[in-house]
Design a protein around this motif. Structure first.
Motif, mmCIF file in Angstrom:
data_model
loop_
_atom_site.group_PDB
_atom_site.id
_atom_site.type_symbol
_atom_site.label_atom_id
_atom_site.label_comp_id
_atom_site.label_asym_id
_atom_site.label_seq_id
_atom_site.Cartn_x
_atom_site.Cartn_y
_atom_site.Cartn_z
ATOM 1 N N LEU A 158 -11.457 40.741 -40.610
ATOM 2 C CA LEU A 158 -11.915 40.355 -38.910
ATOM 3 C C LEU A 158 -13.594 39.865 -38.976
ATOM 4 C CD1 LEU A 158 -9.881 42.213 -36.339
ATOM 5 C CD2 LEU A 158 -9.121 40.112 -36.585
ATOM 6 N N ASP A 159 -13.200 38.670 -38.888
ATOM 7 C CA ASP A 159 -14.676 37.932 -38.706
ATOM 8 C C ASP A 159 -15.463 38.078 -37.583
ATOM 9 O OD1 ASP A 159 -17.392 37.591 -39.313
ATOM 10 O OD2 ASP A 159 -16.689 36.192 -41.053
ATOM 11 N N GLU A 160 -16.017 39.066 -36.585
ATOM 12 C CA GLU A 160 -17.136 38.572 -35.385
ATOM 13 C C GLU A 160 -15.164 38.288 -34.242
ATOM 14 O OE1 GLU A 160 -19.557 39.400 -35.018
ATOM 15 O OE2 GLU A 160 -21.265 38.596 -36.872
ATOM 16 N N PRO A 161 -14.692 38.721 -34.319
ATOM 17 C CA PRO A 161 -13.254 38.973 -33.165
ATOM 18 C C PRO A 161 -13.717 38.561 -31.643
ATOM 19 C CG PRO A 161 -13.627 40.729 -33.742
ATOM 20 C CD PRO A 161 -14.535 40.399 -35.222
ATOM 21 N N SER A 162 -15.219 38.638 -31.320
ATOM 22 C CA SER A 162 -15.066 39.073 -29.885
ATOM 23 C C SER A 162 -17.010 37.910 -29.792
ATOM 24 C CB SER A 162 -16.088 40.406 -29.743
ATOM 25 O OG SER A 162 -17.569 40.662 -30.130
ATOM 26 N N MET A 163 -17.052 37.248 -30.920
ATOM 27 C CA MET A 163 -17.900 36.077 -30.259
ATOM 28 C C MET A 163 -17.831 35.363 -29.650
ATOM 29 S SD MET A 163 -20.034 33.728 -33.397
ATOM 30 C CE MET A 163 -20.506 34.426 -34.403
ATOM 31 N N GLY A 164 -18.697 35.008 -28.194
ATOM 32 C CA GLY A 164 -19.154 34.067 -27.819
ATOM 33 C C GLY A 164 -17.785 34.636 -26.274
ATOM 34 N N LEU A 165 -17.599 35.958 -26.787
ATOM 35 C CA LEU A 165 -16.150 36.022 -25.318
ATOM 36 C C LEU A 165 -16.920 36.990 -24.419
ATOM 37 C CD1 LEU A 165 -12.675 37.010 -27.348
ATOM 38 C CD2 LEU A 165 -13.835 35.172 -26.611
ATOM 39 N N ALA A 166 -16.090 36.844 -23.043
ATOM 40 C CA ALA A 166 -16.736 37.268 -21.135
ATOM 41 C C ALA A 166 -16.325 38.882 -21.796
ATOM 42 C CB ALA A 166 -16.183 36.816 -20.552
ATOM 43 N N PRO A 167 -16.892 39.891 -21.345
ATOM 44 C CA PRO A 167 -17.524 41.124 -21.509
ATOM 45 C C PRO A 167 -15.405 42.171 -21.822
ATOM 46 C CG PRO A 167 -18.949 41.332 -20.535
ATOM 47 C CD PRO A 167 -18.380 39.785 -20.911
ATOM 48 N N LEU A 168 -14.844 41.597 -20.631
ATOM 49 C CA LEU A 168 -13.415 41.591 -20.501
ATOM 50 C C LEU A 168 -13.117 41.558 -21.515
ATOM 51 C CD1 LEU A 168 -12.708 43.402 -17.649
ATOM 52 C CD2 LEU A 168 -11.787 41.008 -17.028
ATOM 53 N N LEU A 169 -12.746 40.422 -21.495
ATOM 54 C CA LEU A 169 -12.287 39.861 -23.079
ATOM 55 C C LEU A 169 -12.457 40.926 -24.490
ATOM 56 C CD1 LEU A 169 -11.441 35.940 -22.448
ATOM 57 C CD2 LEU A 169 -9.528 38.020 -23.143
ATOM 58 N N VAL A 170 -13.766 40.936 -23.904
ATOM 59 C CA VAL A 170 -14.069 41.431 -25.205
ATOM 60 C C VAL A 170 -12.895 43.516 -26.014
ATOM 61 C CG1 VAL A 170 -15.879 42.752 -26.218
ATOM 62 C CG2 VAL A 170 -16.497 40.422 -25.550
ATOM 63 N N LYS A 171 -13.360 43.582 -24.813
ATOM 64 C CA LYS A 171 -12.228 45.270 -24.024
ATOM 65 C C LYS A 171 -10.453 44.397 -24.967
ATOM 66 C CE LYS A 171 -14.925 48.036 -21.063
ATOM 67 N NZ LYS A 171 -15.358 48.027 -19.762
ATOM 68 N N THR A 172 -10.685 43.801 -24.346
ATOM 69 C CA THR A 172 -8.901 43.190 -24.668
ATOM 70 C C THR A 172 -8.626 42.881 -25.921
ATOM 71 O OG1 THR A 172 -8.156 41.913 -22.318
ATOM 72 C CG2 THR A 172 -7.194 41.710 -24.332
ATOM 73 N N ILE A 173 -9.597 42.430 -26.157
ATOM 74 C CA ILE A 173 -9.582 41.655 -28.136
ATOM 75 C C ILE A 173 -9.837 43.233 -28.976
ATOM 76 C CG2 ILE A 173 -10.655 40.785 -30.470
ATOM 77 C CD1 ILE A 173 -9.034 38.710 -28.868
ATOM 78 N N PHE A 174 -10.514 44.189 -28.768
ATOM 79 C CA PHE A 174 -10.804 45.269 -29.296
ATOM 80 C C PHE A 174 -9.287 46.614 -28.920
ATOM 81 C CE2 PHE A 174 -15.240 44.305 -30.139
ATOM 82 C CZ PHE A 174 -15.292 44.913 -31.159
ATOM 83 N N ARG A 175 -9.107 46.172 -27.870
ATOM 84 C CA ARG A 175 -7.312 46.905 -27.677
ATOM 85 C C ARG A 175 -6.988 46.813 -28.689
ATOM 86 N NH1 ARG A 175 -6.364 45.855 -23.066
ATOM 87 N NH2 ARG A 175 -4.965 44.907 -22.770
ATOM 88 N N MET A 176 -6.405 45.355 -28.506
ATOM 89 C CA MET A 176 -5.296 44.881 -29.346
ATOM 90 C C MET A 176 -5.595 45.196 -31.049
ATOM 91 S SD MET A 176 -5.207 41.159 -27.344
ATOM 92 C CE MET A 176 -3.710 41.517 -26.088
ATOM 93 N N ILE A 177 -6.964 44.941 -31.474
ATOM 94 C CA ILE A 177 -7.717 45.735 -32.707
ATOM 95 C C ILE A 177 -7.039 46.776 -33.536
ATOM 96 C CG2 ILE A 177 -9.392 46.037 -34.550
ATOM 97 C CD1 ILE A 177 -10.352 43.881 -33.302
ATOM 98 N N THR A 178 -7.184 48.020 -32.597
ATOM 99 C CA THR A 178 -6.774 49.509 -32.384
ATOM 100 C C THR A 178 -5.179 48.989 -32.637
ATOM 101 O OG1 THR A 178 -6.878 49.657 -30.296
ATOM 102 C CG2 THR A 178 -8.944 50.494 -31.299
ATOM 103 N N GLU A 179 -4.490 48.312 -31.784
ATOM 104 C CA GLU A 179 -2.888 48.560 -31.702
ATOM 105 C C GLU A 179 -2.148 47.928 -33.086
ATOM 106 O OE1 GLU A 179 -1.168 46.642 -28.234
ATOM 107 O OE2 GLU A 179 -2.330 47.435 -26.900
ATOM 108 N N ILE A 180 -3.553 46.982 -33.010
ATOM 109 C CA ILE A 180 -2.787 46.009 -34.834
ATOM 110 C C ILE A 180 -3.097 47.321 -35.704
ATOM 111 C CG2 ILE A 180 -3.357 44.592 -36.535
ATOM 112 C CD1 ILE A 180 -4.054 42.433 -34.434
ATOM 113 N N LYS A 181 -4.299 48.044 -35.618
ATOM 114 C CA LYS A 181 -4.378 49.465 -36.728
ATOM 115 C C LYS A 181 -2.561 50.572 -36.507
ATOM 116 C CE LYS A 181 -7.058 53.764 -37.511
ATOM 117 N NZ LYS A 181 -7.576 54.919 -36.424
ATOM 118 N N ALA A 182 -2.608 50.434 -35.418
ATOM 119 C CA ALA A 182 -1.162 51.578 -34.669
ATOM 120 C C ALA A 182 -0.107 51.013 -35.328
ATOM 121 C CB ALA A 182 -1.447 51.824 -33.450
ATOM 122 N N THR A 183 0.124 49.759 -35.882
ATOM 123 C CA THR A 183 1.882 49.327 -36.306
ATOM 124 C C THR A 183 0.954 49.711 -38.183
ATOM 125 O OG1 THR A 183 0.389 47.226 -37.062
ATOM 126 C CG2 THR A 183 1.926 47.750 -35.036
#
Length: 235
Positions: A158-183
């Protein structure tokens, strides 16, 4: 799962990666932090076969994949979500996801994976018939990640997944990254937001001007004064 030794990569005369060595263990999130232009994206592109190293080796699941063609590396189980998302703007969300499964022939499992991606990113299901170019930045990032998952990777770059996103969306993307790891997917994460990256990672490497200058557990690096000053805004 992944072992890199003595990797040297050049752009013309520019020595972009210098003797880089690192390891990624199965089931972990490993993050690379460093300033812009330090060589983080170059490293991901070299792993995924978009760049050829001058020296060094890349061993994935005990197999040498150094300098292999990009499509063969995808077949081996490595998917790359590039910086800047790069969705196919004129295609629908659904068509973009289909492109992620381009090398696969197992129709039943592909159908199951569509469902998994839609479960992980419900927004994509709502937008599935929409042209990708009309999505918001956050939705395009979800689509780029979903498209990579359609190849059923065991290692996701994953290359710079949070780039240019609003802070709230950054949290969402990071939550999804941990969910992908959980699979069960192993993740290598390049991220400007070092604080967030170190919060979810297991291991971390700091890259400066093409060299690995520090490595350790993400906790150790978060606690390091040197890292706080350089990358975490001094706190």
């Amino acid at each position: 799962m992944l072992r890199i030794d003595g990797l040297n990569v050049y752009y013309g005369h520019i020595h972009a990666l210098k003797d880089v060595a690192l390891e990624v263990k199965q089931g972990e999130i490993v993050t690379l932090i460093g300033a812009n232009g330090a060589g983080k994206s170059t490293l991901l592109k070299t792993i995924s076969g978009l760049l050829k190293p001058k020296q060094g080796s890349i061993i994935f699941e005990s197999e040498d994949i150094t300098g292999r063609q990009a499509q063969l590396i995808v077949k081996k189980g490595i998917s790359h979500v590039p910086e800047g998302r790069r969705v196919f703007a004129n295609m629908s969300v659904e068509e973009n996801l289909e492109m992620g499964a381009y090398l696969r022939r197992d129709k039943k499992e592909i159908k199951e994976d569509f469902q998994k991606v839609y479960d992980l990113f419900p927004r994509l299901y709502e937008r599935r018939k929409q042209q990708s170019g009309t999505l918001s930045g956050g939705e395009q990032q979800m689509l780029a990640m979903g498209r990579a998952l359609m190849a059923r990777p065991r290692l996701l770059l994953l290359d710079e997944p949070s780039m240019g996103l609003a802070p709230l969306l950054v949290k969402t993307i990071f939550r999804m990254i941990t969910e992908i790891k959980a699979t069960g997917t192993t993740i290598m994460l390049v991220e400007q937001n070092a604080n967030m990256a170190l919060t979810i990672a297991n291991q971390a490497y700091v890259i400066e001007t093409g060299r690995v200058v520090l490595q350790g557990s993400a906790e150790e690096l978060r606690a390091s004064d040197q890292i706080k000053m350089a990358y975490l805004g001094g706190h």
